[in-house]
Scaffold this motif. Structure first.
Motif, PDB file in Angstrom:
ATOM      1  N   ASP A  52      -2.106   2.122   8.414  1.00 39.56           N
ATOM      2  CA  ASP A  52      -0.684   1.818   8.269  1.00 39.56           C
ATOM      3  C   ASP A  52      -0.008   1.768   9.634  1.00 39.56           C
ATOM      4  O   ASP A  52       0.737   0.832   9.936  1.00 39.56           O
ATOM      5  N   ALA A 103      -1.754   4.045   1.026  1.00 42.34           N
ATOM      6  CA  ALA A 103      -1.780   3.651   2.437  1.00 42.34           C
ATOM      7  C   ALA A 103      -2.582   4.655   3.261  1.00 42.34           C
ATOM      8  O   ALA A 103      -2.363   5.865   3.164  1.00 42.34           O
ATOM      9  N   TRP A 123       0.815  -1.210   0.000  1.00 44.96           N
ATOM     10  CA  TRP A 123       0.000   0.000   0.000  1.00 44.96           C
ATOM     11  C   TRP A 123       0.847   1.259   0.000  1.00 44.96           C
ATOM     12  O   TRP A 123       0.453   2.281  -0.578  1.00 44.96           O
TER      13      TRP A 123
END
Length: 264
Positions: free
Chosen positions: A232, A227, A221
């Motif tokens: 994340d 992301a 990602w």
């Protein structure tokens, strides 16, 4: 109808994933089969990108905090895995050889890397078959307290089914913040999977497989600049925290697999 445009997969991959989804749909009622064109294919190109068309299913994403829905998902995964062996029309597939060098560079973990290289599951010691591979609450639709659809078959893959069991344990057992594994929920998921006849035997391989998938996902990602900062950060925290979680295989019974954290 639902029209899907694939961002990360080409036309051949989409055509193949649709064939696998159609085979599953013939065995598992909750699986939604794609609509097929006159040429026999379910995927076609539109402005250079693969398009697939699916029957619309009225339902809401599964609530992982709902124990009834969570147990249904575990039993459904067991039925998918029972059906996942080579379909006559497709035969066996070839496990992919992903390049995790970027993930390893971002999150060095010598112990995990060594474990992955020596894991016996690579050598046929685990049941293999076709996997949805993205079996998580967002792709499992519920209505009136029951599962009515499994959608998004873009990531279909052939390989050791324990990979999918591991990731499903994480997806259906993780904390609301996504930074830790709820051990009670994970234990319950594994128990329901086994009671439903799931062919994969839970083992201490589940946690390192979850960590490896987490690390690869974070890297992916970030690489595609998609992301979510909160997700994340949670995934990074989970990758670190799960290092301290172990499966207690010795004390596991067939009806109640146990998860534990070490005392030190």
């Amino acid at each position: 109808m639902a029209i899907r445009l694939s961002q990360y997969y080409g036309l051949p991959e989409q055509q193949w994933s649709c064939r696998v989804a159609a085979e599953f749909a013939g065995k598992v009622p909750e699986v939604i089969a794609p609509l097929v064109a006159s040429d026999g294919e379910a995927a076609f190109l539109w402005q250079g990108q693969p398009i697939t068309v699916w029957p619309f299913v009225m339902g809401a994403p599964l609530d992982r905090q709902n124990p009834v829905e969570r147990r249904q998902a575990a039993r459904l995964l067991a039925r998918l895995h029972i059906s996942a062996r080579a379909f006559p029309s497709l035969g066996e597939g070839v496990p992919p050889e992903p390049d995790d060098s970027e993930a390893q560079r971002l999150f060095p973990d010598r112990e995990l890397d060594q474990w992955l290289r020596s894991w016996p599951g690579h050598n046929g010691d685990e049941p293999v078959g076709w996997m949805h591979r993205d079996f998580f609450p967002g792709n499992v639709l519920c209505r009136d307290g029951r599962i009515v659809g499994v959608v998004d078959w873009d990531e279909v893959e052939w390989g050791p089914l324990i990979n999918e069991l591991a990731w499903s344990v994480w997806e259906f057992g993780k904390s609301p913040a996504g930074d830790a594994l709820d051990l009670d929920h994970a234990r319950e998921f594994l128990s329901e999977y086994q009671r439903a006849g799931g062919p994969v035997r839970p083992s201490d391989a589940l946690i390192p497989l979850i960590r490896a998938r987490l690390r690869s996902g974070i890297a992916f990602w970030r690489r595609v600049n998609a992301a979510d900062p909160v997700e994340d950060q949670a995934a990074v925290a989970a990758f670190a925290a799960l290092r301290q979680v172990r499966l207690d295989v010795e004390r596991r019974s067939t009806s109640a697999p146990l998860l534990s954290t070490p005392l030190t």
